[in-house]
Design a protein around this motif. Sequence first.
Motif, PDB file in Angstrom:
ATOM      1  N   GLU A  59     -39.872 -12.322 -45.659  1.00  0.00           N
ATOM      2  CA  GLU A  59     -38.663 -12.721 -44.937  1.00  0.00           C
ATOM      3  C   GLU A  59     -37.537 -13.118 -45.881  1.00  0.00           C
ATOM      4  N   ASN A  60     -37.858 -13.424 -47.143  1.00  0.00           N
ATOM      5  CA  ASN A  60     -36.839 -13.806 -48.131  1.00  0.00           C
ATOM      6  C   ASN A  60     -36.421 -12.650 -49.032  1.00  0.00           C
ATOM      7  N   CYS A  61     -37.128 -11.528 -48.949  1.00  0.00           N
ATOM      8  CA  CYS A  61     -36.856 -10.396 -49.839  1.00  0.00           C
ATOM      9  C   CYS A  61     -35.638  -9.607 -49.365  1.00  0.00           C
ATOM     10  N   ILE A  62     -34.725  -9.305 -50.292  1.00  0.00           N
ATOM     11  CA  ILE A  62     -33.527  -8.531 -49.961  1.00  0.00           C
ATOM     12  C   ILE A  62     -33.596  -7.122 -50.544  1.00  0.00           C
ATOM     13  N   SER A  63     -34.776  -6.725 -51.031  1.00  0.00           N
ATOM     14  CA  SER A  63     -34.997  -5.377 -51.573  1.00  0.00           C
ATOM     15  C   SER A  63     -33.997  -5.039 -52.675  1.00  0.00           C
ATOM     16  N   CYS A  64     -33.786  -5.975 -53.585  1.00  0.00           N
ATOM     17  CA  CYS A  64     -32.796  -5.771 -54.644  1.00  0.00           C
ATOM     18  C   CYS A  64     -33.371  -5.070 -55.872  1.00  0.00           C
ATOM     19  N   PHE A  65     -34.709  -4.908 -55.927  1.00  0.00           N
ATOM     20  CA  PHE A  65     -35.387  -4.231 -57.046  1.00  0.00           C
ATOM     21  C   PHE A  65     -35.321  -5.030 -58.347  1.00  0.00           C
ATOM     22  N   ARG A  66     -34.768  -6.248 -58.310  1.00  0.00           N
ATOM     23  CA  ARG A  66     -34.578  -7.002 -59.545  1.00  0.00           C
ATOM     24  C   ARG A  66     -35.901  -7.325 -60.231  1.00  0.00           C
ATOM     25  N   CYS A  67     -36.924  -7.624 -59.439  1.00  0.00           N
ATOM     26  CA  CYS A  67     -38.233  -7.963 -60.011  1.00  0.00           C
ATOM     27  C   CYS A  67     -38.824  -6.780 -60.775  1.00  0.00           C
ATOM     28  N   SER A  68     -38.642  -5.565 -60.230  1.00  0.00           N
ATOM     29  CA  SER A  68     -39.187  -4.389 -60.911  1.00  0.00           C
ATOM     30  C   SER A  68     -38.370  -4.032 -62.149  1.00  0.00           C
ATOM     31  N   PHE A  69     -37.049  -4.281 -62.094  1.00  0.00           N
ATOM     32  CA  PHE A  69     -36.192  -3.986 -63.250  1.00  0.00           C
ATOM     33  C   PHE A  69     -36.494  -4.909 -64.422  1.00  0.00           C
ATOM     34  N   ILE A  70     -36.767  -6.189 -64.119  1.00  0.00           N
ATOM     35  CA  ILE A  70     -36.903  -7.187 -65.190  1.00  0.00           C
ATOM     36  C   ILE A  70     -38.312  -7.248 -65.760  1.00  0.00           C
ATOM     37  N   CYS A  71     -39.309  -6.679 -65.065  1.00  0.00           N
ATOM     38  CA  CYS A  71     -40.704  -6.774 -65.508  1.00  0.00           C
ATOM     39  C   CYS A  71     -40.895  -6.085 -66.855  1.00  0.00           C
ATOM     40  N   ILE A 226     -27.641  -3.178 -55.778  1.00  0.00           N
ATOM     41  CA  ILE A 226     -28.062  -1.803 -56.099  1.00  0.00           C
ATOM     42  C   ILE A 226     -26.864  -0.876 -56.163  1.00  0.00           C
ATOM     43  N   CYS A 227     -25.933  -1.026 -55.231  1.00  0.00           N
ATOM     44  CA  CYS A 227     -24.747  -0.168 -55.237  1.00  0.00           C
ATOM     45  C   CYS A 227     -23.917  -0.373 -56.503  1.00  0.00           C
ATOM     46  N   VAL A 228     -23.870  -1.630 -56.980  1.00  0.00           N
ATOM     47  CA  VAL A 228     -23.131  -1.934 -58.212  1.00  0.00           C
ATOM     48  C   VAL A 228     -23.750  -1.188 -59.396  1.00  0.00           C
ATOM     49  N   LYS A 229     -25.080  -1.147 -59.442  1.00  0.00           N
ATOM     50  CA  LYS A 229     -25.768  -0.448 -60.531  1.00  0.00           C
ATOM     51  C   LYS A 229     -25.587   1.062 -60.438  1.00  0.00           C
ATOM     52  N   GLU A 230     -25.548   1.591 -59.199  1.00  0.00           N
ATOM     53  CA  GLU A 230     -25.542   3.038 -59.003  1.00  0.00           C
ATOM     54  C   GLU A 230     -24.141   3.666 -59.043  1.00  0.00           C
ATOM     55  N   CYS A 231     -23.097   2.880 -58.855  1.00  0.00           N
ATOM     56  CA  CYS A 231     -21.739   3.431 -58.796  1.00  0.00           C
ATOM     57  C   CYS A 231     -21.373   4.148 -60.094  1.00  0.00           C
ATOM     58  N   PRO A 232     -21.053   5.445 -60.056  1.00  0.00           N
ATOM     59  CA  PRO A 232     -20.783   6.199 -61.295  1.00  0.00           C
ATOM     60  C   PRO A 232     -19.473   5.813 -61.983  1.00  0.00           C
ATOM     61  N   VAL A 233     -18.516   5.232 -61.236  1.00  0.00           N
ATOM     62  CA  VAL A 233     -17.238   4.851 -61.840  1.00  0.00           C
ATOM     63  C   VAL A 233     -17.126   3.330 -62.002  1.00  0.00           C
ATOM     64  N   GLN A 234     -18.183   2.611 -61.659  1.00  0.00           N
ATOM     65  CA  GLN A 234     -18.274   1.161 -61.860  1.00  0.00           C
ATOM     66  C   GLN A 234     -17.095   0.388 -61.263  1.00  0.00           C
ATOM     67  N   ILE A 235     -16.808   0.663 -60.001  1.00  0.00           N
ATOM     68  CA  ILE A 235     -15.724  -0.064 -59.322  1.00  0.00           C
ATOM     69  C   ILE A 235     -16.253  -1.054 -58.287  1.00  0.00           C
ATOM     70  N   LEU A 236     -17.582  -1.147 -58.166  1.00  0.00           N
ATOM     71  CA  LEU A 236     -18.163  -2.100 -57.228  1.00  0.00           C
ATOM     72  C   LEU A 236     -18.611  -3.340 -58.002  1.00  0.00           C
ATOM     73  N   GLU A 237     -18.525  -4.492 -57.365  1.00  0.00           N
ATOM     74  CA  GLU A 237     -18.942  -5.747 -57.975  1.00  0.00           C
ATOM     75  C   GLU A 237     -19.475  -6.705 -56.917  1.00  0.00           C
ATOM     76  N   LEU A 238     -20.270  -7.664 -57.335  1.00  0.00           N
ATOM     77  CA  LEU A 238     -20.755  -8.683 -56.432  1.00  0.00           C
ATOM     78  C   LEU A 238     -19.805  -9.872 -56.463  1.00  0.00           C
ATOM     79  N   VAL A 239     -19.406 -10.312 -55.291  1.00  0.00           N
ATOM     80  CA  VAL A 239     -18.458 -11.413 -55.158  1.00  0.00           C
ATOM     81  C   VAL A 239     -19.148 -12.564 -54.432  1.00  0.00           C
ATOM     82  N   ARG A 240     -18.954 -13.786 -54.924  1.00  0.00           N
ATOM     83  CA  ARG A 240     -19.543 -14.966 -54.286  1.00  0.00           C
ATOM     84  C   ARG A 240     -18.630 -15.467 -53.179  1.00  0.00           C
TER      85      ARG A 240
END
Length: 241
Positions: A59-71, A226-240
């Motif tokens: 219920e807390n997982c957001i499917s961000c793949f971060r755990c698999s990337f950092i392992c 994930i979209c930030v990582k995948e964007c080919p022109v790097q125009i997406l960002e995470l905003v708080r």
Amino acid sequence: MIRINLPKLDTVENIKLHISALITGAKEAIKPGTITIEYPRERRKLPDNFRGYILFQPENCISCFRCSFICPANAITMELAKNNRYYPSIDYAKCIFCHFCVDSCPGNALKPTKIHDVVYKDMEEMTVKAEEMVKEPKIVREDEFTVEYVFEDDIEMVKVKGRDYLVPEIRPFEKIREYSSCKDPKSCLACRICVNSCPSEAIEVKEEEGKRTLRIDKDKCTGCGICVKECPVQILELVRE
């Protein structure tokens, strides 16, 4: 041939040596000086942040793949679940118990435990799926005492009647709400890579008057990045928020 004469002990000295040996034996019988834990009848008290078997809270997982990337051992694989979300599975044949995955999880979905003595029948069984990580594994416990080492002037072993709980309640850190945003809409290629990679279907590309416009639903976005990582022109960002 040289004959060696046995030394003659004084009677009083001989009695003292015997009494000293009896006192030493009595002390060991009453309060043994050993610092060895009689596992599995006894179990050492471990700190709450001990890096053991990992539990999963979907219920807390957001499917961000971060755990698999950092392992660092490539022990975590993200697999598609029945609800069309990606959840982690852990290969304990590879896992080095660094708990980078636990520390980096933005949703507190991975939970550490003090369980460290799980037995598997074969190598295939060591790959634990997400649905198996929801509940703690079945443990047959023989321990009746919890042992703790006390380091002062010397090492002392303290035994307490009772069992140490192996799944401690750890206070979760405060979650920071983030969402994806396009910082340069004019440079967007409308390639739809972000749309296809978004696990929460928060991104869409709409065509109006011959122009394609990228739209992100903040309410649906989980901030997985994930979209930030995948964007080919790097125009997406995470905003708080």
